[in-house]
Each structure stands twice: as C-alpha cells, then as structure tokens.
Design an enzyme around this catalytic site. Structure first.
Site, PDB file in Angstrom:
ATOM      1  CG  HIS A  72      -2.134  -0.865   1.036  1.00  0.00           C
ATOM      2  ND1 HIS A  72      -3.277  -0.738   1.777  1.00  0.00           N
ATOM      3  CD2 HIS A  72      -2.365  -1.883   0.170  1.00  0.00           C
ATOM      4  CE1 HIS A  72      -4.172  -1.636   1.382  1.00  0.00           C
ATOM      5  NE2 HIS A  72      -3.637  -2.351   0.421  1.00  0.00           N
ATOM      6  CE1 TYR A 201      -5.496   4.030   8.576  1.00  0.00           C
ATOM      7  CE2 TYR A 201      -6.003   4.127  10.906  1.00  0.00           C
ATOM      8  CZ  TYR A 201      -5.279   3.598   9.871  1.00  0.00           C
ATOM      9  OH  TYR A 201      -4.335   2.616  10.123  1.00  0.00           O
ATOM     10  N   PRO A 293      -4.385   0.901  18.777  1.00  0.00           N
ATOM     11  CG  PRO A 293      -6.230  -0.419  18.226  1.00  0.00           C
ATOM     12  CD  PRO A 293      -5.619   0.338  19.363  1.00  0.00           C
ATOM     13  CE1 TYR A 385      -1.593   4.158   9.376  1.00  0.00           C
ATOM     14  CE2 TYR A 385      -0.276   3.059   7.688  1.00  0.00           C
ATOM     15  CZ  TYR A 385      -1.400   3.114   8.485  1.00  0.00           C
ATOM     16  OH  TYR A 385      -2.332   2.102   8.407  1.00  0.00           O
TER      17      TYR A 385
END
Ligand code: PHB
Length: 391
Positions: A72, A201, A293, A385
């Site tokens: 990704h 998200y 998480p 990230y």
C-alpha cells in the site's frame, strides 16, 4: 538445561528474535504458553512497515509475504463527508507499507522455526523468571505436567502485557507511564471484497471507523464503541448500518456487505515501562509497551525492539562487547515514545470522546483539514505511519 538466550513468549516478537539470533549464530529456546493453533489464530494487526518486512525477509520469512502481502502506497482520511488521500512514497522518500496479517507472520515464523529444529516449545507455561541480577537468570516453567528450569545467560520477555517476565524486575526499578481512553474498538472480519484499495480512517460525529483488509476477498473493519460494549450488543445488521453512517461521504462510494466471520472488542490503552532491561532480563514488544491500534504501530514496534536486540547479541557474540546490549533500553525507548505519541495523536484526532465539547470537535476537524492541505502536515503523518528508518 542451559542456553544463551531464553525467550519467553512465541508471538511475533519472540519468534522473530529467535530467527534473527539463529542467523547471528546465537543459540536460544522459545517457550510459548499457548498451543500452536491458538498462536496461529489470534486476530491481531495487519500493517507491516518497511523495516519489519526487511527483517522478515532477512531471516527467510519473506516468501509468502512477498507473494500474498498487499503493498500500500497510502491511506485515505475521511472527515466532514470528504475524502483525502495521503501518499506515502512522495512524502517519505519512497517508503510504503504492507498489508499482511500478524497471524500469517506468526504461521510463517513457526513453520520456519520448527523446520530448523531450533527449540520452540508450545504449552510451556512460564511460572517465574528469577535471578535477573545474577549472571545465570533462570526461567521456571511447566511443560507436559513437569516443572522445568532453564538457566540462561540472558532472558528476553516477549510475553505481552500480561506476561510474567516483567515480574522479574524487582519492585521500584521500573516506572510505568499509562493512559486509558474512553472507548474501545469492535472489530469484524467479513467475507467480502474490500470496498477500497487502501485503508480508510474515518472521523465522524458518530465516532471513528476503519476499513482495513486481509486479502482481496476478506475485509477487516473496526468501529469505535463505548468501553464495556459486548459483541452481542452488535448484531451484523447494526454493525453494517453504523459503518455506512460513519463512512458516509459526498459522492457515490458504497460499502459492500458480506457474511461476518469474526467479531471481537479490543481495549485501547497506552502503556510504557521504563527501563526495558534489568540486569540480564530484557523486555520486548507488548511486554514493555502498548499503543492503541489507530496508528498500526504495535507489531512494528515489537519487531523494532527485537531487531535492535538481535544486533546487540550478535555484537556480543562476535566481539565480546556488551555496548549495544547496554544501550538497548535507551535505543528502543526513543522509538517507543515516538510511536506512543503518534498512536495517541491518531487516536485522539479521529475518535469522538463522549465528553468532548463542540470546541474539541472543531479542533479535530481543523487538524484533519491541515493534514489535507499542507504537505508538511501530511508528511509528518506519512513518515510516522510508514515507519521511521531503523538506522
Ligand atoms: C488491521 O488491519 O487490523 C489494522 C489496520 C490498521 C490499523 C489497525 C488495525 O491502524
């Protein structure tokens, strides 16, 4: 029995450490309290950073990951009924992430470990780790109904938040830093193709939602739910309706529904123990730190710990120098605190705190808008990230 490194816990951290030590020529034993089926089935995270993937490949565990893992290059943020994509490679100098479930990482590592014949015992219930301050720390465990003792040069606790290794640290030598959150996640697995190419998200007035995936045919979705919620409170129809409402966006995007095959509630917590070493006992992964998480950091942090530790043991083995072992806790904690902050930031920016004021909600939307419009703000998110390089 005596061994150089005794590893308590056969989750991803303990197993990866065992593989990396083998490559470095350091002998070890892994003791896992559960049976193999349990270790291979527990649903956990699904995002791997570049440095985690590099480590898995370097110890021979990259083959299926390279075949079946999904690469990704970004994520989508949804807020205010709008979509915004964060592109990782252009913002981070080429870094990206892999979608490959922790359960699959664990299966691959177990298969390799058993194939090589290096000792990995399941259903070996560790009762105590003793003698952290001596030069022969001992692991006491129960295996096949018999009490056993394994003396080691070093013990590494990879046995998670509720593990026993941390109790080897005498009272008063560790500090605990902690934060709880006023919400949990309800996670589902569904037999339906993901409705997106990249993870979504979503911030919404009804709370957070996350669309992730396990394969081109299996979706993994999460909903923010109140603490104390039970899976039974959430029939499938209610879950899909709530996901629909939280992912709602202007335009014609639709969430595909399918049979729900697993449902569970996950707590959210931040937790750090300092230092991560006492005498000859080291802690790695969830045994030393927990992140909520939302930033997908837990597994990657655990991998980073054992990569640092394996290098330190390799150095000791090759040159007799303990300098990297002595630096272990400080080296790891720098990265741990960065990940703690990032996970906290993602969590508090995207979730609806039941106590939050309209002012707080406006601040969240302003921060998300800033990320959507400033390459600097987006790069800060992307770097964290996609994972900071291990050096
Ligand atoms: C998952 O796929 O399980 C997952 C992905 C991203 C997260 C958390 C969990 O931030």
């Amino acid at each position: 029995m005596h061994i150089t490194v005794g590893i308590v816990g056969g989750g991803p951290a303990g197993l990866l450490l065992a593989r990396l030590l083998r490559r470095a020529g350091v002998d070890c034993v892994v003791l896992e309290s559960r049976d193999r089926a349990y270790a291979e089935q527990r649903q956990r995270a699904g995002i791997l950073e570049q440095s985690t993937v590099d480590a898995l490949r370097s110890c021979g565990a990259g083959e299926r990951l390279d075949r079946e893992g999904l690469v990704h290059d970004g994520i989508e943020l949804r807020f205010d009924r709008r979509s915004h994509r964060i592109d990782f490679p252009s913002l981070t100098g080429g870094r990206r992430v892999w979608v490959y479930a922790q359960t699959e990482v664990v299966k691959d590592l177990i298969a390799l470990q058993l194939e090589d014949g290096a000792p990995l015992f399941f259903e070996a219930e560790v009762r105590a780790v003793e003698g952290a301050d001596t030069d022969r720390p001992t692991i006491r465990y129960l295996h096949r109904g018999r009490e056993q003792a394994l003396t080691c040069d070093y013990v590494v606790g990879c046995d998670g938040f509720h593990g026993v290794a941390r109790s080897a640290f005498p009272d008063g030598v560790q500090r605990v830093y902690e934060r709880t959150y006023p919400y949990s996640w309800l996670g589902i697995l569904a037999d339906v193709a993901p409705s997106c190419d990249e993870l979504i998200y979503a911030h919404s007035p009804r709370g957070f939602a996350l669309h992730s995936m396990r394969s081109p045919f299996v979706s993994r979705l999460y909903l923010q739910v109140p603490n104390g919620a039970e899976p039974a409170d959430w029939p499938d129809e209610r879950i899909w309706d709530e996901l629909d409402a939280r992912f709602a966006v202007d335009g014609d995007w639709r969430l595909a529904r399918g049979p729900v095959t697993a449902k569970s509630v996950l707590p959210m917590r931040s937790h750090v123990l300092e230092p991560m070493r006492h005498g000859r006992v080291f802690l790695a992964g969830d045994a030393a730190h927990i992140v909520p998480p939302t930033g997908a950091k837990g597994l990657n942090l655990a991998a980073a710990d054992v990569i640092v530790l394996a290098r330190a043991f390799a150095r000791l083995h090759e040159s007799g120098s303990a300098d990297l072992l002595d630096a272990y806790s400080d080296t790891c904690l720098r990265r741990v605190w960065r990940a703690e902050h990032f996970s906290y930031f993602m969590t508090t920016t995207l979730h609806a705190d039941p106590e939050q004021s309209p002012f707080d909600s406006r601040l969240q939307l302003s921060q998300l808008d800033r990320i959507a419009t400033s390459p600097h703000a987006a790069a800060e998110l992307a770097e964290n990230y996609a994972g900071l390089p291990l050096g």
